[in-house]
Design a protein around this motif. Sequence first.
Motif, PDB file in Angstrom:
ATOM      1  N   ILE A 184       0.912  37.516  12.064  1.00 30.88           N
ATOM      2  CA  ILE A 184       1.942  38.144  12.579  1.00 30.88           C
ATOM      3  C   ILE A 184       2.586  39.356  11.675  1.00 30.88           C
ATOM      4  CG2 ILE A 184       4.309  38.147  13.708  1.00 30.88           C
ATOM      5  CD1 ILE A 184       3.897  35.409  14.458  1.00 30.88           C
ATOM      6  N   LEU A 196       8.742  37.493  19.416  1.00 26.75           N
ATOM      7  CA  LEU A 196       8.021  36.958  18.170  1.00 26.75           C
ATOM      8  C   LEU A 196       9.032  36.521  17.120  1.00 26.75           C
ATOM      9  CD1 LEU A 196       4.998  39.238  17.730  1.00 26.75           C
ATOM     10  CD2 LEU A 196       4.748  36.948  17.645  1.00 26.75           C
ATOM     11  N   GLU A 201       8.346  33.311  14.372  1.00 28.36           N
ATOM     12  CA  GLU A 201       8.132  33.525  12.946  1.00 28.36           C
ATOM     13  C   GLU A 201       9.175  32.601  12.260  1.00 28.36           C
ATOM     14  OE1 GLU A 201       7.777  37.916  11.312  1.00 28.36           O
ATOM     15  OE2 GLU A 201       8.484  38.151  13.300  1.00 28.36           O
TER      16      GLU A 201
END
Length: 286
Positions: A157, A264, A268
């Motif tokens: 990521i 996202l 994370e």
Amino acid sequence: MAGPQNNRKVLRFGVFEADVEAGELRKSGIKLRLQGQPFQVLAVLLERAGEVVSREELREKVWASDTFVDFDHSLNTAINKVREVLGDSASTPRYVETLARRGYRFIAPVQDIGLNVSAPVATAPTPELPPTPIELHPELEVPVPHRGVTRGLFALIQVMYLSFYLAALFRLHRIQEIADSFLRPWVALVLTAAVMVTAGIGIPLRCYLISAVGFDYRRLGEKFRQIFPFVLALDQLWAVAPFLLTGKIGLGAAFAASAALLYLPFSERTLVRMAYMPANKGRGTE
């Protein structure tokens, strides 16, 4: 306690082993597809390795006297099948040699290794052991994954965001042109400046996170919790970036990409919590 043992005839040649009684041919322990008459022909040749075996002898041993078949064709087919399985050829034989008008001869060295087979003996059933309990994450209540997986996904990521920032800075003039096409000049200028500033801030941030997870910095979980509000704000700003490409990818694709980018930062945070649990609460599998 072993039962009575029986000796089975097993003939070895090269990497092959032929279990005559079981009718099985193996290569380096792997069973090959050779059964019926082709295997019986091979067995006769192996038992008389180095000797010439005539076609009539093969007919008497393999084909019953009252069987009405095209013997010549059947024998040729069986020999070809044997050669195919052994990787042999009639022109340059390594195993089965053809002697014109005489018969066949097995020319490779053959060793009778035998095989001791123990008769089955009844044994008491083995008690079933209770299943090993699955370790759960103390905060997320999910099975603790392998840390290498969670750290790898987290690093991917960060690499993705880093590539976004670099691509935006290298193509900053294109972003300016796209913004000018549908925004007022001063708004387009502010947008371009925002892209430049946030990308400039994001690059060292992502480099820090990549190096921290790469070197397995054990306090990364604690540090990430402290900077998460800033990471969240930065990622939410960049989540609208796909709409700048609406003219190329369409509104639907831009909306879908933006929705994924909005999620996202939370993924994370979850990955970091999985990989870097507090010391007093345990640690994921290495």
